[in-house]
Enzyme design. Structure first.
Site, PDB file in Angstrom:
ATOM      1  CG  HIS A 216     -11.078  49.716  34.019  1.00 43.86           C
ATOM      2  ND1 HIS A 216     -11.385  49.259  35.283  1.00 43.86           N
ATOM      3  CD2 HIS A 216     -10.015  48.981  33.610  1.00 43.86           C
ATOM      4  CE1 HIS A 216     -10.542  48.300  35.614  1.00 43.86           C
ATOM      5  NE2 HIS A 216      -9.695  48.114  34.621  1.00 43.86           N
TER       6      HIS A 216
ATOM      7  CE  LYS B  72      -4.370  40.469  37.183  1.00 44.56           C
ATOM      8  NZ  LYS B  72      -4.826  41.760  36.698  1.00 44.56           N
TER       9      LYS B  72
ATOM     10  NE  ARG C 198      -2.624  50.466  35.316  1.00 50.23           N
ATOM     11  CZ  ARG C 198      -3.021  49.492  36.109  1.00 50.23           C
ATOM     12  NH1 ARG C 198      -3.951  49.723  37.007  1.00 50.23           N
ATOM     13  NH2 ARG C 198      -2.481  48.292  36.041  1.00 50.23           N
TER      14      ARG C 198
ATOM     15  CB  SER D 206      -9.273  46.326  39.817  1.00 52.05           C
ATOM     16  OG  SER D 206      -9.802  46.856  38.630  1.00 52.05           O
TER      17      SER D 206
END
Ligand code: PNS
Length: 168
Positions: A18, A42, A91, A129
């Site tokens: 990030h 989530k 990504r 993460s």
């Protein structure tokens, strides 16, 4: 006129991936608002407050960037701020479908919104993460992925979750 960009996400927790995107985004805008979703899709390990505090600590030496929370639709937050541009990190290929869906959903909700993507440095190409939480939960060293204070917070939360027999 100042060019302001919004970088939205869950940031559960913030990682060096990030941070890499934040630094890149600052090269193309005058002001960056990191928008932390208060209702991530989530289930989050860290509370909204914890996610914001860790982000603020991460960017404390940086100029022209601030952290804000948002509730509800991202496009509504953008309208309130008078911002049209969203930035997201892209990504591996696996991100593509999810990101594509989000761009189209946001565009349907407000056609003035534009999303731009930036690729992090290769070292963080597979960093997420979720991966960091999984590694931390298994006792692996995560110091190359997150700042020290994030590592400490994660360890504290994970040992608490384990003592409560909760999943994370
Ligand atoms: O870091 P994440 O979890 O990939 O971030 C996803 C986030 C928070 C940017 C996205 O879920 C979001 O924008 N949520 C707010 C609700 C919304 O506007 N949904 C419609 C677009 S998908």
């Amino acid at each position: 006129m100042k060019r302001v960009i919004v970088y939205p996400g869950s940031f559960d927790p913030v990682t060096y991936g990030h941070l890499d995107i934040i630094k890149r985004a600052l090269k193309i805008c005058d002001q960056l608002i990191i928008a932390v979703s208060s209702n991530p899709t989530k289930k989050s390990l860290l509370s909204l407050r914890e996610r914001i505090l860790l982000l603020k600590e991460t960017i404390k030496e940086m100029k022209d960037v601030r952290v804000e929370e948002f509730d509800g639709l991202l496009v509504d937050f953008l309208k309130r701020k008078g911002v049209r541009i969203i930035i997201r990190g892209l990504r591996a290929v696996s991100d593509f479908e999810y990101e594509f869906q989000m761009v189209l959903a946001n565009r349907k909700l407000d056609e003035k919104t534009e999303t731009i993507f930036m690729m992090p440095t290769e070292a963080y190409f597979y960093l997420s993460s979720s991966l960091v939480k999984e590694l931390a939960g298994l006792g692996a060293d995560i110091s190359r992925y997150v700042p020290k204070f994030v590592e400490e917070k994660l360890k504290e939360k994970i040992s608490h979750a384990k003592s409560q027999k909760k999943t994370f």
